[in-house]
Design a protein around this motif. Structure first.
Motif, short mmCIF file in Angstrom:
data_model
loop_
_atom_site.label_atom_id
_atom_site.label_comp_id
_atom_site.label_asym_id
_atom_site.label_seq_id
_atom_site.Cartn_x
_atom_site.Cartn_y
_atom_site.Cartn_z
N LEU B 123 0.63 -1.25 -0.13
CA LEU B 123 -0.13 -0.02 0.15
C LEU B 123 0.84 1.21 0.08
CD1 LEU B 123 -3.23 0.14 0.48
CD2 LEU B 123 -2.71 1.10 2.68
N GLN B 124 1.92 1.25 0.83
CA GLN B 124 2.74 2.43 0.92
C GLN B 124 3.52 2.66 -0.62
OE1 GLN B 124 5.28 2.70 4.43
NE2 GLN B 124 3.99 1.50 5.56
N LEU B 125 4.08 1.52 -1.23
CA LEU B 125 4.47 1.85 -2.42
C LEU B 125 3.55 2.54 -3.35
CD1 LEU B 125 6.52 -1.41 -2.56
CD2 LEU B 125 7.67 0.71 -2.11
N PHE B 171 11.72 5.51 -1.77
CA PHE B 171 10.82 6.02 -0.72
C PHE B 171 10.38 5.12 0.22
CE2 PHE B 171 10.09 10.83 -1.04
CZ PHE B 171 11.30 11.10 -1.65
N GLY B 172 9.42 4.19 -0.71
CA GLY B 172 8.61 3.38 -0.03
C GLY B 172 9.41 2.31 1.03
N LEU B 173 10.43 1.71 0.16
CA LEU B 173 11.19 0.91 1.15
C LEU B 173 11.91 1.47 2.20
CD1 LEU B 173 12.88 -1.44 -1.60
CD2 LEU B 173 11.39 -2.05 -0.10
N SER B 174 12.57 2.75 2.03
CA SER B 174 13.23 3.40 3.01
C SER B 174 12.54 3.99 4.26
CB SER B 174 14.07 4.60 2.59
OG SER B 174 14.64 4.45 1.36
N LEU B 232 17.97 -7.58 5.81
CA LEU B 232 17.84 -8.64 4.67
C LEU B 232 16.20 -8.56 4.38
CD1 LEU B 232 19.62 -11.59 6.98
CD2 LEU B 232 20.36 -10.38 4.90
N ASN B 233 15.47 -7.97 5.54
CA ASN B 233 13.85 -7.87 5.10
C ASN B 233 13.81 -6.88 4.03
OD1 ASN B 233 13.10 -9.44 7.00
ND2 ASN B 233 12.75 -8.16 8.43
N LEU B 234 14.74 -5.67 3.93
CA LEU B 234 14.48 -4.62 2.92
C LEU B 234 14.89 -5.33 1.80
CD1 LEU B 234 16.01 -1.20 3.13
CD2 LEU B 234 16.39 -2.58 1.04
N ALA B 235 15.88 -6.29 1.50
CA ALA B 235 16.18 -6.96 0.38
C ALA B 235 15.09 -7.63 -0.27
CB ALA B 235 17.45 -7.67 0.53
N LYS B 236 14.58 -8.43 0.66
CA LYS B 236 13.49 -9.41 0.08
C LYS B 236 12.19 -8.80 -0.05
CE LYS B 236 14.49 -11.92 3.94
NZ LYS B 236 14.29 -12.85 5.15
N ASN B 237 12.11 -7.40 0.42
CA ASN B 237 10.84 -6.77 0.25
C ASN B 237 11.03 -6.14 -0.93
OD1 ASN B 237 9.32 -7.39 2.48
ND2 ASN B 237 10.25 -5.63 3.65
N ILE B 242 7.91 -4.91 -8.63
CA ILE B 242 7.10 -5.45 -9.82
C ILE B 242 5.74 -4.50 -9.66
CG2 ILE B 242 5.81 -7.13 -8.58
CD1 ILE B 242 6.39 -8.87 -11.34
N ALA B 243 5.10 -4.04 -8.48
CA ALA B 243 4.05 -3.37 -8.23
C ALA B 243 4.15 -1.92 -8.82
CB ALA B 243 3.77 -3.19 -6.92
N VAL B 244 5.35 -1.33 -9.00
CA VAL B 244 5.27 0.09 -9.39
C VAL B 244 6.07 0.17 -10.83
CG1 VAL B 244 5.23 1.18 -7.25
CG2 VAL B 244 7.45 0.61 -8.06
N GLY B 245 6.39 -1.21 -11.44
CA GLY B 245 7.03 -1.29 -12.67
C GLY B 245 8.38 -1.07 -12.66
N TYR B 246 9.06 -1.21 -11.59
CA TYR B 246 10.63 -1.15 -11.51
C TYR B 246 11.14 -2.35 -11.92
CZ TYR B 246 15.18 -0.36 -10.05
OH TYR B 246 16.66 0.04 -9.90
N SER B 247 11.98 -2.29 -12.97
CA SER B 247 12.61 -3.55 -13.50
C SER B 247 13.73 -4.15 -12.65
CB SER B 247 13.01 -3.36 -14.93
OG SER B 247 13.51 -2.14 -15.10
#
Ligand SMILES: Nc1ncnc2c1ncn2[C@@H]1O[C@H](COP(=O)(O)OP(=O)(O)O)[C@@H](O)[C@H]1O
Ligand SMILES: [Mg+2]
Lengths: 250, 299
Positions: B123-125, B171-174, B232-237, B242-247
């Motif tokens: 949702l945040q992304l 932004f979303g991940l950070s 490690l969570n960040l890497a997996k998240n 794909i949800a925002v179309g980043y390749s």
């Protein structure tokens, strides 16, 4: 005329509503004098001396330390000024475990007073020598005995050349055979004319070192006497009861 | 439990594990036979023939699948490392604010942590992508003398352009991770005894100096493990790219599966890529931890 170093007027403080840790405490400590504070556990001794260097706030009353006034607003700038001129020694030593003995002592002179490192270290070595522990300068706190650690803590408090020293039960966490080395160090400071407020349960030491004894109970000052009177002929029933109990335990 | 019971229960666990793996291998073989593709990686050197909006190294649609995957891996690495740095800075600030003396800042950071942790990352992304960037007017939203620009084209900073997809993900991940890092930092700070605070305060050290010289060095051993698990969570998240179309590697893998039907090989590649990435992160953190412990001369 000796000037007052600490003037407390009607200090009152509650941590929890309705329970007063300090209840209208007033006192004066003059230059070069030693005030010993006694009283049962929970009577407010720690709270009282911790207000003197701003570690504790209070709700009502006024405090004048070395001419710097603080009140219940707890002005950080004033408190910072006081802390640079007042040293404190804690029951649990509170040395910095990640710094060597020398670094523990030079931390404040270098970072607060902006002294040069060599000067700070030279003075630190002098203080360690005075405390009889200069051979431990490069060790870490965990390598020292309790008594040695507490003497380092005294040296650390002295490094800023304080005009007032506060002691909160400096020997209560020590093994019995380690108590005297610390008390002797404090005695020598008293002989040198250092102004001190000492919370302690050590009767013999208190007799030697104090100019005045303050007895507290439930946040109130019960009695303020000279040591002669307090230890031989205390004016209050509660003081006498307390001294009797101390005798039984030691 | 006595010895026999122990042996028996371990034997049982072994049987269960072997059965599960057997079932999986069986399914896999059946699938491979059904699709009639067999198991091989020769397709990986055929031209990918899809375009990538974002690539750190040169890329065109005539390049191989292998190269496309590598580009995806680099894209993942890029967003993970930059989010990791930003999240750490942000999380440290919020963590300090949370433990500090200023009650307004404390309240703000507590609110921040709660809100961020109580809403799903997806949702945040979406919020950052659709509301934060694409929702902006097409020319410009915010700029400082052409040095720093935020628009629906992304972020431009000193000639460096970040796409809106990358920016939204960053932004979303950070921000998401920073809330967790803030709690890790707070926990570390609280693990240092009150007496240490009183000691530096009584010596006239400022709060900032005391934090830096006394509290943080003692809090670090408690902070590093928590920090590693958040990284490690960040890497997996980051696969939510794909949800925002980043390749990123996951999105590119997804495209390749659609094109070639090579699901099993692609999953193996994805698995290895993430294993590599996470090993990289945890090994770096382990090294940092060792340096800290070795530089410590006390116990
Ligand atoms: N941080 C605190 N929070 C709440 N109550 C406290 C706190 N510190 C001390 N008190 C209470 O205040 C009273 C005085 O405590 P203290 O000054 O530590 O006494 P003493 O040093 O004479 O043993 C006690 O009743 C104690 O429980
Ligand atoms: Mg006490």
């Amino acid at each position: 005329m000796k000037q007052p170093i600490v003037i407390a007027k009607n200090l009152t403080k509650s941590y929890t509503k309705g329970l007063r840790a300090l209840d209208n405490v007033s006192l004066t400590v003059n230059q070069g004098k030693v005030l010993v504070v006694m009283g049962p556990s929970g009577s407010g001794k720690s709270t009282l001396i911790r207000t003197f260097n701003g570690l504790e706030t209070f709700d009502r009353g006024e405090l004048n330390v070395l001419g710097i006034k603080i009140d219940s607003t707890h002005d950080e700038r004033q408190i910072q000024r006081i802390r640079r001129r007042v040293g404190m020694v804690f029951q649990q030593f509170n040395l910095f475990p990640h710094l060597s003995i020398l670094e523990n002592i030079t931390l404040a002179p270098i970072n607060v007073q902006k002294r040069r490192q060599i000067d700070a270290e030279e003075y630190a070595m002098y203080l360690l020598n005075q405390m009889g522990i200069d051979s431990h300068a490069n060790k870490y706190p965990s390598q020292l005995s309790g008594g040695e650690q507490q003497r380092v803590a005294i040296a650390r408090a002295l490094a800023l050349k304080p005009e007032l020293l506060l002691f909160d039960e400096p020997t209560s966490a020590l093994d019995p055979e380690r108590i005297n080395e610390v008390l002797d160090a404090i005695r020598r400071l008293a002989e040198q004319g250092m102004t001190m407020v000492v919370v302690t349960h050590e009767v013999g030491f208190a007799k030697d070192v104090s100019d005045q004894v303050l007895f507290m109970d439930s946040g109130k000052v019960i009695e303020k006497s000279t040591p002669d009177i307090f230890f031989s002929n205390a004016r209050h029933e509660r003081s006498r009861k307390f001294l009797n109990q101390l005798d039984k335990h030691s | 439990m006595n010895r026999n019971q122990k042996i028996f229960s371990q034997f049982g666990i072994c049987i269960i594990c072997i059965s599960v793996i057997g079932i999986l291998i069986n399914n896999l073989t059946i699938n491979l036979i059904r699709t009639g593709l067999g198991f091989n990686f020769s397709w990986i050197f055929k031209p990918a023939s899809f375009a990538l909006a974002e690539h750190v190294l040169p890329y065109s649609s005539s390049d191989s699948y292998a190269w496309a995957l590598f580009i995806g891996w680099l894209n993942s690495l890029k967003v993970i490392i930059s989010s990791l740095l930003l999240a750490t800075c942000l999380g440290t600030l919020i963590g300090f604010a949370r433990t500090g003396k200023n009650s307004l800042l404390g309240l703000f950071s507590a609110g921040y942590i709660t809100i961020i942790r109580q809403t799903p990352l997806l949702l945040q992304l979406m919020f950052w992508y659709f509301v934060g960037f694409l929702g902006l007017k097409n020319n410009m939203f915010f700029h400082i003398k052409n040095i720093f620009k935020i628009s629906n084209q992304g972020i431009e900073f000193l000639g460096l352009t970040l796409s809106s997809e990358f920016s939204a993900l960053l932004f979303g991940l950070s921000i998401f991770t920073s809330a967790y890092i803030a709690e890790v930092i707070r926990g570390g700070i609280l693990s240092v005894s009150r007496g240490q605070w009183e000691a530096f305060r009584s010596l006239g050290l400022s709060e900032r100096k005391g934090l830096l010289k006394i509290i943080i060095p003692q809090a670090l051993p408690a902070i590093i493990p928590g920090l590693t698990s958040q990284y490690l969570n960040l890497a997996k998240n980051s696969t939510l790219a794909i949800a925002v179309g980043y390749s990123d590697i996951y999105a590119i893998n997804d495209t390749i599966i659609n094109q070639t039907g090579r699901a099993i090989e692609c999953f193996l590649i994805l698995l290895t890529s993430f294993l590599l990435l996470n090993l990289l992160i945890s090994n770096s953190m382990e090294t940092i931890n060792k340096i800290i412990i070795n530089s410590r001369k006390y116990n």
